[in-house]
Design a protein around this motif. Structure first.
Motif, PDB file in Angstrom:
ATOM      1  N   HIS A  73      15.583 -23.000  76.466  1.00  0.00           N
ATOM      2  CA  HIS A  73      15.614 -24.345  75.869  1.00  0.00           C
ATOM      3  C   HIS A  73      14.175 -24.761  75.597  1.00  0.00           C
ATOM      4  O   HIS A  73      13.406 -25.000  76.529  1.00  0.00           O
TER       5      HIS A  73
ATOM      6  N   VAL B 123      19.738 -18.900  79.413  1.00  0.00           N
ATOM      7  CA  VAL B 123      19.554 -19.797  78.267  1.00  0.00           C
ATOM      8  C   VAL B 123      18.087 -20.177  78.180  1.00  0.00           C
ATOM      9  O   VAL B 123      17.461 -20.481  79.211  1.00  0.00           O
TER      10      VAL B 123
ATOM     11  N   TYR C 277      24.566 -26.072  77.166  1.00  0.00           N
ATOM     12  CA  TYR C 277      24.283 -24.745  77.714  1.00  0.00           C
ATOM     13  C   TYR C 277      25.576 -23.931  77.827  1.00  0.00           C
ATOM     14  O   TYR C 277      25.619 -22.743  77.469  1.00  0.00           O
TER      15      TYR C 277
ATOM     16  N   GLN D 224      13.366 -23.725  80.528  1.00  0.00           N
ATOM     17  CA  GLN D 224      12.873 -24.682  79.554  1.00  0.00           C
ATOM     18  C   GLN D 224      11.422 -24.339  79.216  1.00  0.00           C
ATOM     19  O   GLN D 224      10.671 -23.867  80.083  1.00  0.00           O
TER      20      GLN D 224
END
Length: 378
Positions: free
Chosen positions: A83, A81, A370, A2
């Motif tokens: 974010h 991922v 996700y 993140q």
């Protein structure tokens, strides 16, 4: 991974911590790229990892440097991922995600104003993710109206509330007593106590409440008290303006500024009704959901995300923003309802909050996003 500008305080920051914990509990590795802040210790204690870099900067050269740092981090840590939760770091995160061929998720946390094409372009970076998360239906509608984006990739995930923390059963009598003493707010069945929780800034509507209180007092009512709980965060001029307005209206016995509060669950139990008189629409309005989770009815401005979280006449009341007369009438209505009826309303709000706005639900929905982008990427 993140990416968030800072981990000081706020809804986006709290959500970052919550999702990081959920990733760890699901067996993943949670990495947060941020300048840092007071909430970083909570991330680390939960098992998350902090990657400090100046992603809060809007300087183009610093942003370019952040992009390179993120590329290195993604490759070194094998990030699956990315974010990102804010516009300034989104440019660096977008570049890094494309460079490393990593799925990108964005969360549109606020209602960004755009008075020019350049500003609209700047805001639109938050729609460049493979999936765009909106924190309310109000925010989703704003995204679709403001930007050319495929509606299918914009999903609504309401912000969650920590129902372990915001649970009346877990707040001890000692905590309530300590706050009553600190605020000089002893239990008094003759008073209806209203709490406005939030930083001292003009958009929160404090002046509307001072004027509403003045109208109540002019009508002969002294059976109420209003507490402003929040830090001025350096806005000393505005705090002084509030003090002068309270004094000029002769409301020193009815309206008080009690400062920052670390124990908000206890604060809601010290009060009878929470108020959220924002004059600018909130994208979600967590300050309207938390008191409902604590069994307190809410009076909120009739705009923004609070229209979704407060059911008028059922879990609280919706009032036109900035209309002091309407706010005075709503506050009088809440006071006249009496403790029994307010408790019934509060219980309804608590049940609804526990059904719709749980941290667990928010995190589960985020992890599902996700999985969605990873599957599409594969």
């Amino acid at each position: 991974m993140q990416v968030v500008p800072e981990l000081e305080t706020g809804g986006a920051e709290q959500t970052t911590i919550d999702v990081a914990r959920a990733v760890i509990e699901a067996g993943g590795k949670a990495l947060v790229a941020t300048r840092g802040g007071r909430m970083a210790a909570r991330l680390i204690s939960d098992g998350g990892r902090l990657a400090q870099m100046p992603v809060n900067s809007k300087n183009p050269l610093t942003m370019l440097g952040n992009a390179a740092r993120l590329v290195d981090l993604i490759r070194r840590e094998r990030v699956s991922v990315v974010h990102v939760r804010s516009r300034a770091p989104a440019f660096a995160a977008l570049w890094a995600a494309k460079t490393t061929d990593t799925p990108l998720v964005t969360t549109y946390h606020g209602i960004y104003k755009a008075r020019s094409g350049l500003k609209r372009w700047y805001n639109a970076v938050m729609t460049r993710g493979d999936v765009v998360i909106a924190n309310s239906e109000y925010t989703r509608a704003h995204i679709l109206a403001e930007h050319e984006v495929d509606p299918a990739k914009v999903v609504t995930i309401p912000r969650g509330v920590d129902l372990e923390r915001f649970n009346p059963a877990w707040v001890t009598a000692d905590r309530i007593a300590a706050l009553r003493q600190a605020w000089s707010a002893p239990e008094d069945p003759r008073l209806t106590r209203f709490l406005l929780a939030g930083r001292l800034t003009r958009i929160k509507g404090h002046l509307t409440i001072i004027e509403a209180a003045a109208r109540l007092k002019a009508a002969g009512r002294t059976d109420f008290e209003v507490l402003f709980a929040g830090d001025d965060q350096g806005r000393t001029d505005y705090r002084e303006e509030l003090v002068r307005a309270i004094d000029a209206a002769g409301l020193n016995a009815q309206v008080r500024i009690v400062g920052h509060c670390d124990d908000m669950p206890a604060a809601y139990l010290v009060s009878d009704v929470a108020i959220l008189p924002t004059n600018v629409p909130e994208s979600f309005g967590r300050a309207a959901v938390e008191p409902q989770a604590m069994g307190r009815p809410v009076i909120a401005s009739n705009h923004g995300g609070t229209v979704e979280t407060v059911v008028d006449g059922v879990t609280g009341w919706l009032v036109e923003p900035g209309d002091a007369e309407a706010w005075a009438k709503a506050m009088a209505r809440a006071a006249d309802l009496g403790p029994g009826k307010r408790a019934e309303m509060g219980q309804t709000g608590m049940n609804r909050a526990r059904q719709l706005y749980t941290n667990a639900g928010m995190c589960a929905d985020t992890l599902a996003v996700y999985e969605r982008v990873l599957e599409a990427h594969r």
